[in-house]
Design a protein around this motif. Structure first.
Motif, short mmCIF file in Angstrom:
data_model
loop_
_atom_site.label_atom_id
_atom_site.label_comp_id
_atom_site.label_asym_id
_atom_site.label_seq_id
_atom_site.Cartn_x
_atom_site.Cartn_y
_atom_site.Cartn_z
N UNK A 100 22.31 135.61 -97.93
CA UNK A 100 23.04 134.38 -97.61
C UNK A 100 24.55 134.50 -97.79
N UNK A 101 25.07 135.71 -97.98
CA UNK A 101 26.50 135.87 -98.26
C UNK A 101 27.36 135.41 -97.08
N UNK A 102 26.89 135.64 -95.85
CA UNK A 102 27.69 135.33 -94.67
C UNK A 102 27.60 133.87 -94.25
N UNK A 103 26.88 133.04 -95.00
CA UNK A 103 26.76 131.63 -94.62
C UNK A 103 28.06 130.87 -94.86
N UNK A 104 28.77 131.20 -95.93
CA UNK A 104 30.03 130.49 -96.21
C UNK A 104 31.10 130.78 -95.17
N UNK A 105 31.37 132.04 -94.81
CA UNK A 105 32.33 132.24 -93.72
C UNK A 105 31.86 131.65 -92.40
N UNK A 106 30.57 131.64 -92.15
CA UNK A 106 30.06 131.03 -90.92
C UNK A 106 30.31 129.53 -90.91
N UNK A 107 30.08 128.88 -92.04
CA UNK A 107 30.33 127.44 -92.12
C UNK A 107 31.81 127.13 -91.91
N UNK A 134 33.73 114.14 -72.75
CA UNK A 134 32.57 113.70 -73.52
C UNK A 134 31.77 114.90 -74.03
N UNK A 135 31.62 115.92 -73.20
CA UNK A 135 30.92 117.13 -73.64
C UNK A 135 31.65 117.80 -74.79
N UNK A 136 32.97 117.94 -74.64
CA UNK A 136 33.74 118.64 -75.67
C UNK A 136 33.78 117.83 -76.96
N UNK A 137 33.91 116.50 -76.86
CA UNK A 137 33.90 115.68 -78.07
C UNK A 137 32.58 115.75 -78.80
N UNK A 138 31.48 115.70 -78.05
CA UNK A 138 30.16 115.85 -78.68
C UNK A 138 30.00 117.23 -79.30
N UNK A 139 30.56 118.24 -78.63
CA UNK A 139 30.49 119.60 -79.17
C UNK A 139 31.24 119.72 -80.49
N UNK A 140 32.42 119.10 -80.58
CA UNK A 140 33.18 119.15 -81.82
C UNK A 140 32.43 118.53 -82.98
N UNK A 141 31.81 117.36 -82.76
CA UNK A 141 31.03 116.71 -83.81
C UNK A 141 29.81 117.55 -84.19
N UNK A 142 29.16 118.15 -83.20
CA UNK A 142 27.98 118.98 -83.47
C UNK A 142 28.35 120.23 -84.27
N UNK A 143 29.47 120.84 -83.93
CA UNK A 143 29.89 122.05 -84.65
C UNK A 143 30.25 121.74 -86.10
N UNK A 144 30.93 120.63 -86.32
CA UNK A 144 31.27 120.26 -87.70
C UNK A 144 30.00 119.97 -88.50
N UNK A 145 29.05 119.28 -87.88
CA UNK A 145 27.78 119.00 -88.55
C UNK A 145 27.03 120.30 -88.86
N UNK A 146 26.99 121.22 -87.90
CA UNK A 146 26.34 122.51 -88.15
C UNK A 146 27.03 123.30 -89.25
N UNK A 147 28.37 123.24 -89.29
CA UNK A 147 29.09 123.93 -90.37
C UNK A 147 28.76 123.38 -91.74
N UNK A 187 27.08 125.14 -95.07
CA UNK A 187 27.65 125.02 -96.41
C UNK A 187 26.58 124.64 -97.43
N UNK A 188 25.71 123.70 -97.07
CA UNK A 188 24.63 123.30 -97.97
C UNK A 188 23.66 124.46 -98.19
N UNK A 189 23.34 125.19 -97.12
CA UNK A 189 22.39 126.30 -97.25
C UNK A 189 22.98 127.47 -98.03
N UNK A 190 24.31 127.58 -98.08
CA UNK A 190 24.92 128.68 -98.83
C UNK A 190 24.92 128.45 -100.34
N UNK A 191 24.61 127.22 -100.77
CA UNK A 191 24.57 126.93 -102.20
C UNK A 191 23.35 127.60 -102.83
#
Length: 265
Positions: A179-186, A228-241, A245-249
């Protein structure tokens, strides 16, 4: 005779000790390997990472779709501006703009402006020269602000770069089982979402600068489906990040709350 017997016993004892030492070493090596294997991710955590990665991939797909299309904004003249059977409208994105000529008869009678862009008509598309000769584009006698358009495009490209880096980190984490690479990925996915949202804000400022450059021709403007696509993408990417972060704990916050409740009871 007795001396030979004691010498033989001593030699056998030494061989036994040596064998025990080698066996203990092998056992230690096996134990070390087993201990190393325990540091790898469990199947349940790997499944959660794949699910979070799927969410992030949705954001990446929406970003690529939005940045590659020229439907970020629609600029439309009044449908009776030319006093004939046709009217003109424009739509453009980060890289290319199109001027469309539509039939007034095809437009909704309750609509005052020309459009929408989905109606059949003639289209003339050209790529912007911001990135080559540095020239501003002229749309309906209005001039773009190339600095704002360049800033929006650069932020979008940086966002795509961070998405690629985050995807590489997740692929390495899943392949190595650590799980080391999860923090830089987030970090990469959250930053990519912020950058693409900033790109939308700067692009909107560039549209306002275009409209204020010349007031001789009245224009209606509205942001289109690419934004609309790009705005939804930005929110989805932040949520995935944040999911990464939670999984890296080392422990889940929900598991910690449950353990506190169980200890209290």
């Amino acid at each position: 005779m007795w001396s030979n017997f004691f010498v033989q016993q001593n030699e056998e004892g030494r061989m036994g000790v040596a064998g025990a030492g080698q066996g203990g070493g092998l056992v230690g090596m096996k134990g070390g390997r087993a201990q190393r294997r325990t540091h790898k991710m469990s199947d349940s955590k790997e499944g959660k990472i794949k699910l979070a990665f799927f969410v992030s991939i949705i954001g990446v797909t929406l970003t690529v779709l939005g940045t590659g299309t020229e439907f970020w904004v629609e600029l439309a003249q009044p449908k009776n501006f030319s006093s004939n059977q046709t009217c003109q409208m424009a739509h453009y994105g980060l890289w290319k703009g199109c001027i469309r000529t539509l039939w007034v008869a095809d437009i909704d009678p309750e609509r005052t402006s020309c459009g929408p862009a989905e109606l059949p008509g003639e289209s003339n598309c050209t790529y912007f020269k911001f990135f080559t000769s540095g020239e501003n584009a002229v749309i309906f006698q209005k001039t773009t602000n190339k600095n704002l358009n360049l800033a929006a495009a650069i932020l979008a490209l940086l966002s795509l770069t961070m998405m690629a880096m985050g995807s590489i980190c997740i692929a390495m984490s899943l392949s190595q089982g650590v799980p080391f690479f999860l923090k830089p990925a987030s970090f990469c996915f959250i930053l990519s979402g912020v950058l693409i949202l900033l790109s939308i804000l700067i692009f909107h400022q560039s549209v306002l600068a275009l409209l204020s450059s010349n007031h001789s021709i009245p224009l209606y403007h509205e942001l289109s489906w690419s934004v609309a696509c790009v705005g939804s993408a930005g929110a989805t990417l932040i949520f995935g990040g944040f999911l990464f972060t939670i999984l890296s704990l080392p422990f889940s916050p929900w598991q910690k709350c449950l353990s506190h409740k169980n200890s209290a009871s």
